[in-house]
Design a protein around this motif. Structure first.
Motif, PDB file in Angstrom:
ATOM      1  N   GLY A 198       2.654  -5.925  -3.143  1.00 48.63           N
ATOM      2  CA  GLY A 198       3.258  -5.580  -1.682  1.00 48.63           C
ATOM      3  C   GLY A 198       3.192  -7.124  -0.620  1.00 48.63           C
ATOM      4  O   GLY A 198       2.637  -7.937  -1.196  1.00 48.63           O
ATOM      5  N   GLN A 244      -1.711  12.436  -5.989  1.00 50.20           N
ATOM      6  CA  GLN A 244      -2.025  11.242  -6.140  1.00 50.20           C
ATOM      7  C   GLN A 244      -2.254  11.256  -8.161  1.00 50.20           C
ATOM      8  O   GLN A 244      -3.258  10.378  -8.768  1.00 50.20           O
ATOM      9  CB  GLN A 244      -3.506  11.394  -5.661  1.00 50.20           C
ATOM     10  N   GLU A 292      -6.770  -5.194 -12.680  1.00 51.45           N
ATOM     11  CA  GLU A 292      -7.984  -3.875 -13.528  1.00 51.45           C
ATOM     12  C   GLU A 292      -7.103  -2.271 -13.209  1.00 51.45           C
ATOM     13  O   GLU A 292      -7.252  -1.861 -13.878  1.00 51.45           O
ATOM     14  CB  GLU A 292      -8.960  -3.488 -12.425  1.00 51.45           C
ATOM     15  N   GLN A 293      -6.789  -2.140 -11.841  1.00 51.10           N
ATOM     16  CA  GLN A 293      -5.781  -0.933 -11.449  1.00 51.10           C
ATOM     17  C   GLN A 293      -5.045  -0.351 -12.541  1.00 51.10           C
ATOM     18  O   GLN A 293      -4.689   0.141 -13.080  1.00 51.10           O
ATOM     19  CB  GLN A 293      -5.486  -1.126 -10.194  1.00 51.10           C
ATOM     20  N   GLN A 352     -11.499  -4.119  -6.554  1.00 47.94           N
ATOM     21  CA  GLN A 352     -10.914  -4.950  -5.710  1.00 47.94           C
ATOM     22  C   GLN A 352     -11.837  -4.846  -4.733  1.00 47.94           C
ATOM     23  O   GLN A 352     -11.851  -6.246  -4.252  1.00 47.94           O
ATOM     24  CB  GLN A 352      -9.682  -3.005  -5.241  1.00 47.94           C
ATOM     25  N   GLN A 398     -13.446  -7.896  -6.086  1.00 41.90           N
ATOM     26  CA  GLN A 398     -13.393  -9.640  -5.437  1.00 41.90           C
ATOM     27  C   GLN A 398     -13.328  -9.598  -4.648  1.00 41.90           C
ATOM     28  O   GLN A 398     -13.703 -11.215  -4.316  1.00 41.90           O
ATOM     29  CB  GLN A 398     -11.867  -9.566  -6.686  1.00 41.90           C
ATOM     30  N   GLY A 451       0.445  -1.441  -0.127  1.00 43.70           N
ATOM     31  CA  GLY A 451      -0.199  -0.115  -0.381  1.00 43.70           C
ATOM     32  C   GLY A 451       0.857   0.670   0.302  1.00 43.70           C
ATOM     33  O   GLY A 451       0.020   2.209   0.074  1.00 43.70           O
ATOM     34  N   ALA A 508      -7.757   3.847  -9.010  1.00 41.21           N
ATOM     35  CA  ALA A 508      -7.820   2.843 -10.484  1.00 41.21           C
ATOM     36  C   ALA A 508      -7.823   1.628  -9.501  1.00 41.21           C
ATOM     37  O   ALA A 508      -7.485   1.324  -8.742  1.00 41.21           O
ATOM     38  CB  ALA A 508      -6.623   3.242 -11.077  1.00 41.21           C
ATOM     39  N   ARG A 525      -3.295  -8.842  -5.297  1.00 40.80           N
ATOM     40  CA  ARG A 525      -4.065  -8.381  -4.644  1.00 40.80           C
ATOM     41  C   ARG A 525      -4.798  -8.098  -5.489  1.00 40.80           C
ATOM     42  O   ARG A 525      -4.826  -7.839  -6.839  1.00 40.80           O
ATOM     43  CB  ARG A 525      -3.252  -7.431  -4.536  1.00 40.80           C
ATOM     44  N   SER A 526      -6.714  -8.392  -4.673  1.00 46.12           N
ATOM     45  CA  SER A 526      -7.684  -8.143  -5.914  1.00 46.12           C
ATOM     46  C   SER A 526      -7.290  -6.853  -6.415  1.00 46.12           C
ATOM     47  O   SER A 526      -6.890  -5.558  -5.787  1.00 46.12           O
ATOM     48  CB  SER A 526      -8.295  -7.899  -4.720  1.00 46.12           C
ATOM     49  N   GLY A 527      -7.453  -6.606  -7.063  1.00 43.90           N
ATOM     50  CA  GLY A 527      -8.034  -5.165  -8.380  1.00 43.90           C
ATOM     51  C   GLY A 527      -6.972  -5.012  -9.006  1.00 43.90           C
ATOM     52  O   GLY A 527      -6.666  -4.028 -10.078  1.00 43.90           O
ATOM     53  N   TYR A 538      -4.656 -13.089 -12.796  1.00 40.71           N
ATOM     54  CA  TYR A 538      -3.996 -13.560 -11.200  1.00 40.71           C
ATOM     55  C   TYR A 538      -4.154 -15.198 -11.207  1.00 40.71           C
ATOM     56  O   TYR A 538      -3.783 -15.846 -11.794  1.00 40.71           O
ATOM     57  CB  TYR A 538      -5.507 -13.543  -9.723  1.00 40.71           C
ATOM     58  N   VAL A 597      -6.454   0.512 -15.754  1.00 40.55           N
ATOM     59  CA  VAL A 597      -7.194   1.428 -15.624  1.00 40.55           C
ATOM     60  C   VAL A 597      -6.224   2.883 -16.273  1.00 40.55           C
ATOM     61  O   VAL A 597      -6.273   4.147 -16.988  1.00 40.55           O
ATOM     62  CB  VAL A 597      -8.112   2.362 -14.459  1.00 40.55           C
ATOM     63  N   HIS A 598      -4.593   2.871 -15.674  1.00 37.89           N
ATOM     64  CA  HIS A 598      -3.772   3.558 -15.376  1.00 37.89           C
ATOM     65  C   HIS A 598      -3.510   3.151 -16.583  1.00 37.89           C
ATOM     66  O   HIS A 598      -3.294   4.679 -17.535  1.00 37.89           O
ATOM     67  CB  HIS A 598      -2.555   3.317 -14.410  1.00 37.89           C
TER      68      HIS A 598
END
Ligand SMILES: Nc1nc2c(ncn2[C@@H]2O[C@H](COP(=O)(O)OP(=O)(O)OP(=O)(O)O)[C@@H](O)[C@H]2O)c(=O)[nH]1
Ligand SMILES: Nc1nc2c(ncn2[C@@H]2O[C@H](COP(=O)(O)OP(=O)(O)OP(=O)(O)O)[C@@H](O)[C@H]2O)c(=O)[nH]1
Ligand SMILES: [Mg+2]
Ligand SMILES: [Mg+2]
Lengths: 313, 306
Positions: free
Chosen positions: A198, A293, A144-145, B147, B150, A109, B142, A139-141, A169, A148-149
């Motif tokens: 992480g 951010q 997808e994170q 997240q 899931q 994180g 994002a 890690r979930s998402g 995954y 998006v970027h």
């Protein structure tokens, strides 16, 4: 802070005893600025050592003298020995017909994926073609994170010179990174940015997996991402990431962290001590500072500004 | 785990005191120096550490103690109480009310572990037989909705969110309304990470809070946080009504002293600590037994009311 020591001390020779109290105050001052306690103590000890035997001039206060010596020590610690010119290194890799590779590693994180995206934006500004390898398969998402970027960054860049390499995954991240680098080489990418999951520095299986990713892929740069919010843990994190790279790699010439990205610098006011803890622990430079951010919130570290913040009352 | 190593250090200092033949100012100072050093190394706020030192000195008047037979116990009790004060704000933690629809909102700094912890908490209440729903009111980060989706799917918790709606206030309201209409017992609202330096982000948090009227607002803090904890926690407290704290990432080496400083800053109790990335890695926390345990206070606990 040094109220007690404003008094002029003319023509005195400094001893360990006269320095003990101002140094104890300096230590607490640095701790309050979020410098790791051990490191604050070590730096104060060595600065004090250097001051013993010094004759204090007529109008000089010990406070000023301590600050002067401290500033010099901090400058030495925070100023990188070697320069980091990533753009030049990328050009160098190009001459070998291969993409330049950077791995983003760190605990959970702290901002690895976000700052990887900021670095990507910066590379696009410099007309580089970038492949992002989605190697956080846990890690979930996480995938997808990055998707998006990449979508955002493509919309921002004129030539859409960025792509994602992903395998979903649950897969072996070292293997994905390897495939990504091969794909990058075959498709004329200048840079491959490797996002990793992480992990806590004490989690041996995960640290072994990271060492494997590094030994299989020999990234050009291993960037440790650490947040400016972190306290004393900074030291343990960096020490153990380096230890894992050394002990678990199975390489004759093991790697270590090549540099740091210091994130969330916008959240700490002038408690900038993590910058000092991290550089002191590794002897490596802070390559970028994350200050927000959005994609443009990436800076070079301003050493004198950090020192001013550290010494400010 | 949290504070264990710190506990060992403090305990060591207390034991060293027991070995001293005379307990004078010097011995007390040495003890306090050790304890305060350990607290600073654990990221406890510098001001709180100074306060603890002063409070103990104030409570333990060495000269008056001179005649007393249990000097050591008096000192130990003072230290124990002050440590308890650090982790125990002395308020009953919030509990969901049966037969009522409870709305819980999660807030905190970026990356502190909100999204992970809100699913853990949802799973916890589900295990207790409650009907729990999750609302993703993070439209900024994002992949935030993916997240949460899931995570929630993994533990079979219904969720609400949107890929297209950009207004977190709108989504929060809709999600809470929907789960209320469906007679859910617990509705947990996840929000974006934010920090005090960006006023707009705090204004957004206040708006979400006004829209969903949470029965409890949980402040999530990363166990590795250092001296910035106090100022951030204070700022959150000033904007929303924080009722509880969750400290995350306590499965590592961190002692959590920074996050513990948030207790003083918010006057709210720690209710859980996060001990891993998996959905069941959530431990209950209660302050006084915890401090006793951390100090291995077999013989001391009798001295102290709980
Ligand atoms: N204020 C601020 N927030 C940041 C900064 N860098 C990242 N963040 C935020 O920190 C949070 C976590 O960022 P991520 O990039 O997902 O972190 P990560 O290290 O990839 O996280 P994991 O992959 O889960 O370990 C997000 O909300 C980011 O927007 C920064 O420089 N300043
Ligand atoms: N080891 C460990 N990791 C945790 C724990 N809690 C959360 N994490 C990890 O910390 C990272 C950040 O967690 P998130 O839940 O995404 O944090 P967040 O506060 O929602 O982040 P933003 O929404 O970006 O502000 C993820 O990699 C989580 O898996 C914990 O107790 N232990
Ligand atoms: Mg990530
Ligand atoms: Mg989140």
């Amino acid at each position: 802070l040094f109220g007690m020591f404003k008094s002029l001390t003319s023509g005195r020779v400094l001893t360990a005893e006269t320095l003990a109290e101002p140094m104890a105050r300096m230590r607490e001052h640095l701790a309050n600025k979020n410098v790791a306690a051990d490191i604050a103590a070590e730096i104060c000890r060595s600065v004090a050592q250097g001051m013993v035997g010094v004759r204090v001039g007529g109008l000089q206060s010990i406070k000023a003298l301590v600050e002067e010596n401290m500033e010099r020590a901090l400058t030495r610690i925070l100023t990188p020995i070697s320069s980091t010119d990533i753009i030049r290194d990328i050009a160098q890799a190009r001459t070998q017909n291969r993409p330049y590779t950077m791995a983003f590693v760190g605990v959970n994180g702290v901002g690895k994926s976000t700052n990887l995206s900021k670095v990507c934006y910066w590379l696009l500004q410099n007309n580089k073609r970038v492949l992002i390898a989605a190697c956080d398969t846990f890690r979930s998402g996480a995938v997808e994170q990055l998707r998006v970027h990449v979508r955002n960054l493509r919309a921002l860049s004129t030539n859409q010179d960025v792509e994602i390499f992903e395998r979903g995954y649950g897969k072996d991240s070292a293997a994905i990174a390897k495939d990504a680098i091969a794909f990058g080489a075959a498709n004329n990418f200048d840079v491959v940015l490797i996002d990793t999951a992480g992990r806590m520095q004490d989690n041996e299986p995960l640290m072994r997996a990271l060492a494997k990713l590094v030994s299989v892929n020999s990234p050009d740069k291993i960037l440790f991402v650490g947040e400016a919010l972190v306290g004393n843990e900074a030291v343990d994190q960096l020490t153990k990431f380096n230890q894992a790279l050394r002990d678990f790699s199975g390489m004759s010439k093991p790697r270590h962290i090549d540099g740091m990205i210091l994130t969330k610098f916008d959240t700490i006011d002038d408690r900038v001590g993590a910058a000092l803890s991290m550089t002191y622990t590794t002897g490596q430079p802070i390559v970028f500072v994350g200050t927000g951010q959005t994609y443009t919130d990436l800076r070079k570290m301003n050493v004198s500004q950090v020192i001013r913040a550290l010494l400010r009352a | 785990m949290v504070l264990n190593e710190l506990g060992a250090r403090i305990n060591g200092a207390l034991q060293a005191l027991s070995r001293e033949s005379v307990i004078d100012d010097k011995a007390l100072d040495a003890l306090l120096r050790d304890i305060c050093g350990a607290l600073l190394e654990s990221d406890v706020n510098v001001r709180l550490v100074q306060q603890l030192r002063q409070n103990v000195k104030k409570r333990v008047n060495v000269e008056e103690l001179a005649s007393s037979a249990n000097k050591r116990k008096i000192i130990q009790t003072a230290v124990f109480d002050e440590l308890c004060g650090l982790v125990d704000p002395g308020v009953e933690p919030w509990k969901p009310r049966k037969g009522k629809q409870n709305v819980i909102m999660f807030v905190g700094l970026q990356g502190s572990g909100k999204t992970t912890s809100c699913t853990k908490l949802a799973a916890y209440y589900k295990r207790k037989g409650m009907k729990v729903g999750l609302v993703c009111a993070d439209t900024f980060r994002a992949g935030a909705f993916d997240q949460l989706k899931q995570n929630a799917s993994r533990v079979h918790i219904p969720y609400y969110g949107s890929y297209t709606e950009a207004d977190p206030v709108q989504i929060a309201r809709e999600g809470v309304d929907k789960f209320k209409a469906d007679k859910f017992d617990i509705i947990i609202v996840d929000t974006s990470g934010r920090h005090k330096q960006e006023a707009e982000l705090f204004a957004e948090m206040v708006q979400i809070s006004q829209a969903v009227q949470p029965d409890n607002t949980i402040f999530v803090m990363d166990g590795t946080i250092g001296q910035a904890a106090d100022a951030q926690a204070r700022a959150f407290k000033e904007s929303v009504d924080i009722g509880s704290i969750i400290i995350t990432k306590m499965d590592g080496h961190a002692k959590g002293g920074g996050a513990i400083s948030a207790v003083a800053a918010t006057s709210s109790p720690i209710i859980f600590i996060g001990t891993g990335e998996h959905m069941h890695d959530l431990d209950r926390f209660s302050a006084r037994p915890f401090v006793s345990k951390m100090l291995g206070m077999g013989d001391l606990s009798g001295l102290v009311e709980t």
